[in-house]
Design an enzyme around this catalytic site. Sequence first.
Site, mmCIF file in Angstrom:
data_model
loop_
_atom_site.group_PDB
_atom_site.id
_atom_site.type_symbol
_atom_site.label_atom_id
_atom_site.label_comp_id
_atom_site.label_asym_id
_atom_site.label_seq_id
_atom_site.Cartn_x
_atom_site.Cartn_y
_atom_site.Cartn_z
ATOM 1 N N LYS A 1 24.621 164.446 -36.273
ATOM 2 C CA LYS A 1 23.725 163.471 -35.655
ATOM 3 C C LYS A 1 23.395 162.406 -36.685
ATOM 4 C CE LYS A 1 19.270 163.013 -33.376
ATOM 5 N NZ LYS A 1 18.132 163.728 -32.798
ATOM 6 N N LYS B 1 26.901 162.761 -32.175
ATOM 7 C CA LYS B 1 25.946 161.811 -31.593
ATOM 8 C C LYS B 1 25.657 160.698 -32.561
ATOM 9 C CE LYS B 1 21.284 161.831 -29.927
ATOM 10 N NZ LYS B 1 20.033 162.410 -30.238
HETATM 11 C C1 PBG Z 1 15.198 163.988 -30.636
HETATM 12 C C2 PBG Z 1 16.344 163.303 -30.002
HETATM 13 C C3 PBG Z 1 16.704 161.953 -30.041
HETATM 14 C C4 PBG Z 1 17.774 161.800 -29.164
HETATM 15 C C5 PBG Z 1 18.068 163.056 -28.650
HETATM 16 N N1 PBG Z 1 17.176 163.977 -29.190
HETATM 17 C C6 PBG Z 1 16.091 160.804 -30.720
HETATM 18 C C7 PBG Z 1 16.045 160.708 -32.171
HETATM 19 O O1 PBG Z 1 16.599 161.506 -32.923
HETATM 20 O O2 PBG Z 1 15.389 159.761 -32.617
HETATM 21 C C8 PBG Z 1 18.469 160.505 -28.838
HETATM 22 C C9 PBG Z 1 19.093 160.450 -27.486
HETATM 23 C C10 PBG Z 1 19.479 159.092 -26.999
HETATM 24 O O3 PBG Z 1 19.321 158.059 -27.675
HETATM 25 O O4 PBG Z 1 19.958 159.045 -25.868
HETATM 26 N N2 PBG Z 1 15.293 164.286 -31.962
#
Ligand code: PBG
Length: 325
Positions: free
Chosen positions: A195, A248
């Site tokens: 991520k 992601k």
């Molecule tokens: C929570 C989380 C996030 C997303 C999924 N889980 C946001 C972040 O890390 O700031 C992003 C999902 C999206 O942008 O569609 N930690």
Amino acid sequence: MHFPATRLRRLRRSPTLRGMVRETRLAVEDLIYPLFCIAGRNQRRPIASMPGICQLSVDQAVLEAGSAWQLGIPAVLLFGIPADKDAVGSSGARPDGVVQRAVAAIKEAWPDLLVITDVCLCEYTDHGHCGVIRGGEVDNDATLELLAAQAVSHARAGADMVAPSDMMDGRVAALRAALDAAGYAQLPIMSYAVKYASAFYGPFREAAESAPRFGDRRSYQMDPANRREAHREAELDVAEGADCLIVKPALAYLDILRDLRRRLDLPLVAYNVSGEFAMLKAAAERGWLDHDQVMLESLTGMKRAGADLIITYHAPEAARLLRTR
Ligand code: PBG
């Protein structure tokens, strides 16, 4: 000069032929639909930067999950937006928390729909970080216990799978141990292994009310410039017992998905994030792009790169198009 014996256009001459030699097929079974759950009743609060997506009270989340199921979508991914937040995100692990109630209600109404829950602290902490703060920093090891408690409470509520998105080191092992100890050895973990600290999450933070109050997430999410580090993150999560891995965002990181597909054999999931969704909606609104074509092309690209599954806000619209073909 000899004309080439190989003419690749021969197999492109009709839709039937193109369909027969198509290498990648997007299917409704590949899609996971995220839902944002809030307290209250009969609430559907639109998210300005994500046209068509709403924050949903539990009763509405049940309806939305049901229409997804009827379209053939096999799974939803739940995010909770609690009524109250504190420094350690305690509302995330309450048995009567918004996600816990949504899981129970959705499973009761649609027992065969797979319900996955996002496990993180950022929606539940008043500072908006994904972990607890000690000395101005996100404290990794103190956060693990809280995440594990949240995952166990989702399991107790009836979740079919948990998806930790916090990016703390060691969280998959911590969740696995806690779930096993609580009697949930059969519950799979879908880890957000890779991520990145991405600006593509902007609209999600409006949807989940989870923007950090100070600083940013770069001390725990990955640097977008790093490729080898993605392999290390993925391999660690596999070693800790993850059952499937998420990459992601998706579109700007298809090389990473491809690399992991070559190296690993477990299921890989692309997260088509909020900013990717918002860009297409904005361009389509202006008539600058053909919405449906670009959506299907993007989702197909994620599969071609190596994703088995795709988490996408487009799931219902894509499912409708895939069905009518
Ligand atoms: C929570 C989380 C996030 C997303 C999924 N889980 C946001 C972040 O890390 O700031 C992003 C999902 C999206 O942008 O569609 N930690």
